[in-house]
Design a protein around this motif. Structure first.
Motif, PDB file in Angstrom:
ATOM      1  N   ASN A 122     -70.749 -37.158   3.928  1.00  0.00           N
ATOM      2  CA  ASN A 122     -69.913 -37.786   2.920  1.00  0.00           C
ATOM      3  C   ASN A 122     -69.826 -36.841   1.743  1.00  0.00           C
ATOM      4  O   ASN A 122     -70.768 -36.079   1.474  1.00  0.00           O
ATOM      5  CB  ASN A 122     -70.500 -39.133   2.499  1.00  0.00           C
ATOM      6  CG  ASN A 122     -69.490 -40.006   1.814  1.00  0.00           C
ATOM      7  OD1 ASN A 122     -69.636 -40.318   0.641  1.00  0.00           O
ATOM      8  ND2 ASN A 122     -68.459 -40.416   2.531  1.00  0.00           N
TER       9      ASN A 122
ATOM     10  N   SER B 191     -68.250 -36.205  -2.452  1.00  0.00           N
ATOM     11  CA  SER B 191     -67.797 -36.802  -3.709  1.00  0.00           C
ATOM     12  C   SER B 191     -67.613 -35.682  -4.728  1.00  0.00           C
ATOM     13  O   SER B 191     -68.243 -34.627  -4.619  1.00  0.00           O
ATOM     14  CB  SER B 191     -68.835 -37.808  -4.217  1.00  0.00           C
ATOM     15  OG  SER B 191     -68.417 -38.399  -5.422  1.00  0.00           O
TER      16      SER B 191
ATOM     17  N   SER C 140     -66.568 -35.092  -9.177  1.00  0.00           N
ATOM     18  CA  SER C 140     -66.222 -35.631 -10.487  1.00  0.00           C
ATOM     19  C   SER C 140     -66.164 -34.469 -11.463  1.00  0.00           C
ATOM     20  O   SER C 140     -67.146 -33.736 -11.612  1.00  0.00           O
ATOM     21  CB  SER C 140     -67.261 -36.660 -10.941  1.00  0.00           C
ATOM     22  OG  SER C 140     -66.918 -37.202 -12.198  1.00  0.00           O
TER      23      SER C 140
ATOM     24  N   ASP D 125     -72.047 -40.680  -4.124  1.00  0.00           N
ATOM     25  CA  ASP D 125     -71.060 -40.681  -5.207  1.00  0.00           C
ATOM     26  C   ASP D 125     -71.658 -40.000  -6.423  1.00  0.00           C
ATOM     27  O   ASP D 125     -72.835 -40.190  -6.740  1.00  0.00           O
ATOM     28  CB  ASP D 125     -70.635 -42.102  -5.570  1.00  0.00           C
ATOM     29  CG  ASP D 125     -69.433 -42.103  -6.505  1.00  0.00           C
ATOM     30  OD1 ASP D 125     -68.478 -41.340  -6.250  1.00  0.00           O
ATOM     31  OD2 ASP D 125     -69.448 -42.839  -7.497  1.00  0.00           O
TER      32      ASP D 125
ATOM     33  N   GLU E  93     -70.548 -39.214 -10.561  1.00  0.00           N
ATOM     34  CA  GLU E  93     -69.601 -39.523 -11.637  1.00  0.00           C
ATOM     35  C   GLU E  93     -70.074 -38.881 -12.925  1.00  0.00           C
ATOM     36  O   GLU E  93     -71.263 -38.894 -13.242  1.00  0.00           O
ATOM     37  CB  GLU E  93     -69.476 -41.030 -11.865  1.00  0.00           C
ATOM     38  CG  GLU E  93     -68.860 -41.808 -10.719  1.00  0.00           C
ATOM     39  CD  GLU E  93     -67.412 -41.495 -10.440  1.00  0.00           C
ATOM     40  OE1 GLU E  93     -66.706 -41.012 -11.350  1.00  0.00           O
ATOM     41  OE2 GLU E  93     -66.978 -41.726  -9.304  1.00  0.00           O
TER      42      GLU E  93
ATOM     43  N   GLU F 249     -70.362 -47.579  -5.398  1.00  0.00           N
ATOM     44  CA  GLU F 249     -69.444 -46.657  -4.723  1.00  0.00           C
ATOM     45  C   GLU F 249     -70.119 -45.975  -3.534  1.00  0.00           C
ATOM     46  O   GLU F 249     -69.506 -45.829  -2.471  1.00  0.00           O
ATOM     47  CB  GLU F 249     -68.920 -45.612  -5.716  1.00  0.00           C
ATOM     48  CG  GLU F 249     -67.895 -44.670  -5.145  1.00  0.00           C
ATOM     49  CD  GLU F 249     -66.511 -45.282  -5.018  1.00  0.00           C
ATOM     50  OE1 GLU F 249     -65.698 -44.705  -4.282  1.00  0.00           O
ATOM     51  OE2 GLU F 249     -66.245 -46.325  -5.638  1.00  0.00           O
ATOM     52  N   SER F 250     -71.369 -45.554  -3.676  1.00  0.00           N
ATOM     53  CA  SER F 250     -72.048 -44.912  -2.545  1.00  0.00           C
ATOM     54  C   SER F 250     -72.224 -45.905  -1.392  1.00  0.00           C
ATOM     55  O   SER F 250     -72.119 -45.533  -0.225  1.00  0.00           O
ATOM     56  CB  SER F 250     -73.390 -44.307  -2.964  1.00  0.00           C
ATOM     57  OG  SER F 250     -74.353 -45.292  -3.281  1.00  0.00           O
TER      58      SER F 250
ATOM     59  N   LYS G  23     -68.854 -46.227   0.328  1.00  0.00           N
ATOM     60  CA  LYS G  23     -68.611 -45.018   1.107  1.00  0.00           C
ATOM     61  C   LYS G  23     -69.496 -44.997   2.354  1.00  0.00           C
ATOM     62  O   LYS G  23     -69.077 -44.526   3.409  1.00  0.00           O
ATOM     63  CB  LYS G  23     -68.806 -43.784   0.241  1.00  0.00           C
ATOM     64  CG  LYS G  23     -67.725 -43.687  -0.848  1.00  0.00           C
ATOM     65  CD  LYS G  23     -67.951 -42.544  -1.778  1.00  0.00           C
ATOM     66  CE  LYS G  23     -67.466 -41.275  -1.113  1.00  0.00           C
ATOM     67  NZ  LYS G  23     -67.591 -40.103  -1.974  1.00  0.00           N
TER      68      LYS G  23
ATOM     69  N   THR H  85     -75.670 -39.622  -9.925  1.00  0.00           N
ATOM     70  CA  THR H  85     -75.363 -39.560  -8.500  1.00  0.00           C
ATOM     71  C   THR H  85     -76.208 -40.585  -7.763  1.00  0.00           C
ATOM     72  O   THR H  85     -77.377 -40.785  -8.070  1.00  0.00           O
ATOM     73  CB  THR H  85     -75.672 -38.156  -7.939  1.00  0.00           C
ATOM     74  OG1 THR H  85     -74.962 -37.196  -8.684  1.00  0.00           O
ATOM     75  CG2 THR H  85     -75.297 -38.045  -6.471  1.00  0.00           C
TER      76      THR H  85
END
Length: 142
Positions: free
Chosen positions: A26, A28, A30, A46, A48, A90-91, A94, A138
C-alpha cells in the motif's frame, strides 16, 4: 513487474503474476513525503501533513464523541489529535481496500482498534508510527 488497480482502485500485482496473493503493498503520500508498506497479508498505510487546509474536513472525519475530545484540547494539541484520528481511519480503509464505501466518521476507534460502527467489517489494529518527519503523522494497519 506489472501493477494494476483492483475494482476499488487499490494497487495490486496483475493476475497471474507470481507474487499475486502472496505479497501485498500500500502507498500513501502527503505534500513532500511518501510512505509504503509491504507485507505477506493485506496492509494499509496513510501519511498526512499537519495542513491547515485539511482542517476543513473535521466534520467528515471525526465522530461526535471525537469532536468532544477535540473541543476539550488546547489549540496546539487539536491539530495532532485530528490528524492522528484521520490517519488511523484512513489506513484501516486502505487495509480493507474498499475506498470510501464507509465514511471515516462512521468508523470507531477503541484503544488501538478501528472498526465500523455498524459492524459490517471486522475491526483491525492500527499503529501510529513514531519515526515521522516533523509535522507529519503516519498510521499502519495490518
Amino acid at each position: 513487474l506489472e501493477i494494476v488497480e483492483d475494482e476499488n482502485g487499490r494497487p495490486c500485482f496483475a493476475a497471474g503474476y507470481p507474487l499475486e496473493g502472496k505479497v501485498f503493498f500500500n502507498l500513501s503520500h502527503s505534500e513532500g513525503y511518501a510512505a509504503a508498506a509491504v507485507a505477506d497479508c493485506p496492509v494499509g498505510i496513510d501519511i498526512e501533513a499537519f495542513s491547515q487546509r485539511d482542517m476543513k474536513y473535521i466534520d467528515k472525519i471525526l465522530r461526535p464523541d471525537e469532536l468532544e475530545v477535540y473541543d476539550s484540547l488546547e489549540e496546539e494539541e487539536r491539530r495532532r489529535y485530528f490528524f492522528e484520528i484521520w490517519v488511523r481511519k484512513e489506513s484501516y480503509l486502505k487495509f480493507l481496500g474498499i475506498g470510501l464505501k464507509i465514511l471515516p466518521k462512521d468508523l470507531m476507534i477503541r484503544d488501538e482498534f478501528v472498526f465500523p460502527r455498524d459492524g459490517s467489517y471486522e475491526g483491525r489494529k492500527t499503529q501510529l508510527l513514531q519515526d515521522c518527519p516533523e509535522g507529519y503523522v503516519t498510521s499502519l494497519c495490518i
